[in-house]
Each structure stands twice: as structure tokens, then as C-alpha cells.
Enzyme design. Structure first.
Site, PDB file in Angstrom:
ATOM      1  N   HIS A  57     -20.497  75.491 -12.232  1.00  0.00           N
ATOM      2  CA  HIS A  57     -19.310  75.384 -13.079  1.00  0.00           C
ATOM      3  C   HIS A  57     -18.098  75.168 -12.177  1.00  0.00           C
ATOM      4  O   HIS A  57     -18.110  75.518 -10.990  1.00  0.00           O
ATOM      5  CB  HIS A  57     -19.118  76.659 -13.895  1.00  0.00           C
ATOM      6  N   GLU A  59     -15.285  76.671 -11.962  1.00  0.00           N
ATOM      7  CA  GLU A  59     -14.747  77.906 -11.364  1.00  0.00           C
ATOM      8  C   GLU A  59     -15.560  78.334 -10.150  1.00  0.00           C
ATOM      9  O   GLU A  59     -15.001  78.695  -9.110  1.00  0.00           O
ATOM     10  CB  GLU A  59     -14.762  79.059 -12.384  1.00  0.00           C
ATOM     11  N   CYS A  87     -16.613  81.294 -18.889  1.00  0.00           N
ATOM     12  CA  CYS A  87     -17.760  81.964 -19.500  1.00  0.00           C
ATOM     13  C   CYS A  87     -17.994  83.300 -18.785  1.00  0.00           C
ATOM     14  O   CYS A  87     -17.336  83.617 -17.792  1.00  0.00           O
ATOM     15  CB  CYS A  87     -19.001  81.082 -19.387  1.00  0.00           C
TER      16      CYS A  87
END
Length: 167
Positions: A57, A59, A87
Site C-alpha cells: 500500500h 502508506e 486501512c
């Protein structure tokens, strides 16, 4: 939730640039940037498909980049900017990386772990406090995601129509 600063829009625009790079590669367009003392120390965009990595992801990739650049997996006093509400997995990484401030753009109603589907940062067992600011450039961040999925659905319809004529 905390208030946005004037610099937040600047860095969110950088995260939007990174989201564009993800979209160009056929990935869900999410971008992230880690900032410390007014300087970019890490950047990333979604790449789970191209990287065959479910943890890739934006991040996580930005945190990995920042940690490698500073030579420490802990990033206290850093701010993470991301175009989409993180998430649960990413919130865990944010806490373990000791990010002090999280700034995100669009809400993620299905999997958002800050305010939408969960409120993970409010769980009492966490050993690190992260200040969160949501909704920075939310219209632009939402539009990037919406346009991506609209194009993807149109392509699927086109392929189905094309294939339905073949037996």
C-alpha cells in the site's frame, strides 16, 4: 481529529501526484508522502498488483522509504500524508513507525480505519498516539479514485460486450 495547516494542502498535492503514478501503472490511485521538518523523507504509491505484494500500500511503501532514508524504523515527529483514509494494516504500520501526525484526503467507507469503518487510533491498548487530520483536499482525492474505478468498470463492460459476441 485535529485541524489542517496551510502546509497540508501542499503535501497532499504531492501525494496526489504519487497517486497519479499508481493509476498510470494500473494500480488503485493512492499516494503517500512522509514529511519531517518540512522536507520529504519518504514517498510511495499503491503497487500490490505490480509488486505481487498485498502489503504494498502507498502508506507502507512511503514508511519503508522514509525509514531507509533516515536509517531508523521509528519516525517520531514525522507526518504522513495519504490521499485515502488508511486501512487497519496501514494504521498498524503508522503506529509501529511512531508517526506523530497523519493527514489524509478522502474517506474510505469500506475499509477506512480512522473514522469510517473503524476507529483504530482510539483503541486504548495502542502504545503511541497519532494525531489525525482528515478531509484535506478530499474532493480531489475522491475524484482520482472515482475516475479510476469508473474507467475500470467501463473497460470491464467493453470486454464483456466484446466477448459476448464470441462463442
Amino acid at each position: 481529529m485535529s485541524e489542517a495547516t496551510p502546509e497540508d494542502k501542499r503535501w497532499m498535492n504531492r501525494a496526489l501526484q504519487l497517486a497519479g503514478e499508481a493509476a498510470a501503472k494500473g494500480e488503485v490511485p493512492v499516494g503517500a508522502v512522509v514529511v519531517l521538518d518540512g522536507k520529504e523523507i519518504g514517498a510511495g504509491f499503491n503497487a500490490p498488483i505490480s509488486g505481487c505484494d498485498p502489503t504494498a500500500h502507498a502508506e507502507i511503501r512511503a514508511l519503508r522509504d522514509a525509514a531507509a532514508r533516515v536509517g531508523n524504523y521509528r519516525l517520531p515527529d514525522a507526518t504522513l500524508y495519504v490521499t485515502l483514509e488508511p486501512c487497519t494494516m496501514c494504521v498498524g504500520a503508522i503506529v509501529h513507525g511512531r508517526i506523530s501526525r497523519l493527514v489524509y484526503g478522502a474517506r474510505e467507507p469500506k475499509a477506512g480505519a480512522i473514522e469510517s469503518a473503524r476507529r483504530t487510533l482510539e483503541e486504548p491498548h495502542l502504545n503511541w498516539d497519532v494525531t489525525a487530520v482528515g478531509g484535506v483536499l478530499s474532493d480531489q482525492c475522491s475524484q482520482v479514485i472515482s475516475e479510476f474505478f469508473s474507467r475500470r468498470r467501463a473497460e470491464i463492460r467493453r470486454l464483456r460486450k466484446q466477448n459476448s459476441g464470441k462463442e
